[in-house]
Design a protein around this motif. Structure first.
Motif, PDB file in Angstrom:
ATOM      1  N   ALA A 255      21.730  68.883  60.906  1.00 48.72           N
ATOM      2  CA  ALA A 255      20.369  68.334  60.963  1.00 48.72           C
ATOM      3  C   ALA A 255      19.334  69.379  60.563  1.00 48.72           C
ATOM      4  O   ALA A 255      18.388  69.088  59.813  1.00 48.72           O
ATOM      5  N   VAL A 256      19.496  70.598  61.060  1.00 48.99           N
ATOM      6  CA  VAL A 256      18.533  71.653  60.748  1.00 48.99           C
ATOM      7  C   VAL A 256      18.554  71.982  59.258  1.00 48.99           C
ATOM      8  O   VAL A 256      17.502  72.072  58.612  1.00 48.99           O
ATOM      9  N   ALA A 257      19.744  72.167  58.698  1.00 48.48           N
ATOM     10  CA  ALA A 257      19.841  72.498  57.269  1.00 48.48           C
ATOM     11  C   ALA A 257      19.270  71.382  56.402  1.00 48.48           C
ATOM     12  O   ALA A 257      18.532  71.648  55.441  1.00 48.48           O
ATOM     13  N   ASN A 258      19.599  70.150  56.728  1.00 51.10           N
ATOM     14  CA  ASN A 258      19.095  69.032  55.929  1.00 51.10           C
ATOM     15  C   ASN A 258      17.571  68.946  55.983  1.00 51.10           C
ATOM     16  O   ASN A 258      16.920  68.624  54.984  1.00 51.10           O
ATOM     17  N   GLU A 259      17.020  69.247  57.137  1.00 57.51           N
ATOM     18  CA  GLU A 259      15.556  69.199  57.271  1.00 57.51           C
ATOM     19  C   GLU A 259      14.887  70.333  56.509  1.00 57.51           C
ATOM     20  O   GLU A 259      13.937  70.119  55.749  1.00 57.51           O
ATOM     21  N   VAL A 260      15.381  71.551  56.711  1.00 56.10           N
ATOM     22  CA  VAL A 260      14.730  72.718  56.131  1.00 56.10           C
ATOM     23  C   VAL A 260      14.808  72.708  54.607  1.00 56.10           C
ATOM     24  O   VAL A 260      13.836  73.059  53.922  1.00 56.10           O
ATOM     25  N   PHE A 261      15.939  72.292  54.065  1.00 54.69           N
ATOM     26  CA  PHE A 261      16.110  72.321  52.607  1.00 54.69           C
ATOM     27  C   PHE A 261      15.628  71.038  51.922  1.00 54.69           C
ATOM     28  O   PHE A 261      15.880  70.852  50.725  1.00 54.69           O
ATOM     29  N   ALA A 262      14.962  70.191  52.665  1.00 52.28           N
ATOM     30  CA  ALA A 262      14.328  69.005  52.083  1.00 52.28           C
ATOM     31  C   ALA A 262      12.830  69.261  51.951  1.00 52.28           C
ATOM     32  O   ALA A 262      12.245  69.969  52.764  1.00 52.28           O
ATOM     33  N   PRO A 263      12.185  68.708  50.950  1.00 50.07           N
ATOM     34  CA  PRO A 263      10.732  68.862  50.851  1.00 50.07           C
ATOM     35  C   PRO A 263      10.034  68.141  51.990  1.00 50.07           C
ATOM     36  O   PRO A 263      10.448  67.050  52.401  1.00 50.07           O
ATOM     37  N   SER A 264       8.998  68.751  52.512  1.00 45.07           N
ATOM     38  CA  SER A 264       8.242  68.155  53.606  1.00 45.07           C
ATOM     39  C   SER A 264       7.352  67.039  53.071  1.00 45.07           C
ATOM     40  O   SER A 264       7.078  66.969  51.863  1.00 45.07           O
ATOM     41  N   PRO A 265       6.872  66.155  53.956  1.00 40.84           N
ATOM     42  CA  PRO A 265       5.936  65.109  53.501  1.00 40.84           C
ATOM     43  C   PRO A 265       4.720  65.696  52.798  1.00 40.84           C
ATOM     44  O   PRO A 265       4.223  65.125  51.816  1.00 40.84           O
ATOM     45  N   GLU A 266       4.255  66.851  53.276  1.00 43.30           N
ATOM     46  CA  GLU A 266       3.094  67.487  52.667  1.00 43.30           C
ATOM     47  C   GLU A 266       3.418  67.981  51.258  1.00 43.30           C
ATOM     48  O   GLU A 266       2.597  67.846  50.334  1.00 43.30           O
ATOM     49  N   GLU A 267       4.607  68.515  51.081  1.00 45.05           N
ATOM     50  CA  GLU A 267       5.020  68.991  49.758  1.00 45.05           C
ATOM     51  C   GLU A 267       5.191  67.827  48.788  1.00 45.05           C
ATOM     52  O   GLU A 267       4.831  67.929  47.603  1.00 45.05           O
TER      53      GLU A 267
END
Length: 282
Positions: free
Chosen positions: A218-230
């Motif tokens: 979960a952490v890796a998938n979140e961190v390496f995904a673009p954020s809503p702001e990006e």
């Protein structure tokens, strides 16, 4: 649609229950490990288990990569022969690649199989440019545990002792358009430490993180995904640049910052990644 490698989970090929669970885990890729995670007396059995599993299991869109034993071992050539031409395999991960010739040797035994290189030795890092340029290579996986052991470095949260090696591998991969994935974080119960190391790898430019436990996904998938702001900024940058082009201008201004074609290229990659993530969650 771009293939994702935010999370690449090692699964010991000898663990049948773990292989079954892997079918439903939210990993972008599974590394079926025949090497370090399997005891010598279990090597042949693990190979047979994995062959049976890949013949019947549905791993969905996850990339299926087999880490074979090195050709300098008694198991390596049998591993290569077993998985050469196997349609269920998306790639083979070659351990301890020190030079391009190491990939040549595997490619000769497994023609047409996409190659991945374990970058885990000092020699490999020094030869990273040549390895990355190998025509059969898809991606590089950093093996930080073996690299630390070889260079004699101590653990530091900032990974300063191995930054030179990480950077050399990263630059080589990016120069050739290869996927490059960061090494594992050993303390699988330390979510904060994992997040910090994922963020460091992401900020350096790695495409994802190799993992040793499902709880790290979960952490890796979140961190390496673009954020809503990006994602929002990327869409606005593209729109602003197009408007500027329509006015005959080569640059745009958005939120007080210059937007040039190079920013648009980055923005398009962000939106492509976001689209791939959304497609995979449907």
């Amino acid at each position: 649609m771009a293939r994702l490698y935010r999370s690449m989970l090692y699964i010991p090929a000898s663990k049948e229950r773990a292989l079954e669970k892997a079918r439903d885990l939210p990993a972008d890729a599974i590394i079926f490990d025949l090497e370090d995670a399997v005891l010598p007396e279990e090597k042949a059995r693990a190979r047979d288990i994995l062959l049976r599993e890949l013949a019947v299991a549905d791993f969905g869109s996850r990339a299926r990569i087999v880490r074979i034993n090195g050709l300098d071992t008694i198991w390596g050539r049998d591993d290569a022969a077993a998985f050469a031409g196997n349609a269920a395999v998306d790639g083979v991960l070659v351990p301890k690649v020190g030079r391009p010739a190491d990939l040549d040797a595997v490619a000769a035994l497994m023609p047409q199989v996409p190659l991945w290189a374990m970058m885990e030795t000092a020699r490999g890092m020094l030869n990273a440019a040549g390895i990355a340029a190998h025509p059969g290579l898809v991606g590089m996986v950093v093996g930080t545990n073996d690299l630390a052991r070889e260079i004699g470095s101590r653990f530091r949260p900032d990974r300063l002792p191995m930054i030179a090696g990480l950077g050399a591998c990263l630059l080589a991969a990016k120069a050739e358009g290869r996927v490059v994935v960061d090494g594992v974080y050993n303390a699988f119960k330390d979510a904060a430490g994992l997040r910090a190391e994922c963020e460091q790898g992401r900020d350096m430019g790695f495409d994802g993180k190799t993992l040793i436990h499902p709880d790290q996904l979960a952490v890796a998938n979140e961190v390496f995904a673009p954020s809503p702001e990006e994602i929002s900024l990327a869409a606005r940058q593209i729109a602003a640049f197009r408007e500027a082009q329509a006015r005959g201008e080569g640059v745009a201004v958005l939120d007080g910052r210059i937007v040039e074609s190079l920013h648009v290229e980055t923005a398009k990659r962000i939106l492509e990644q976001a689209e791939a993530i959304a497609g995979g969650s449907e």
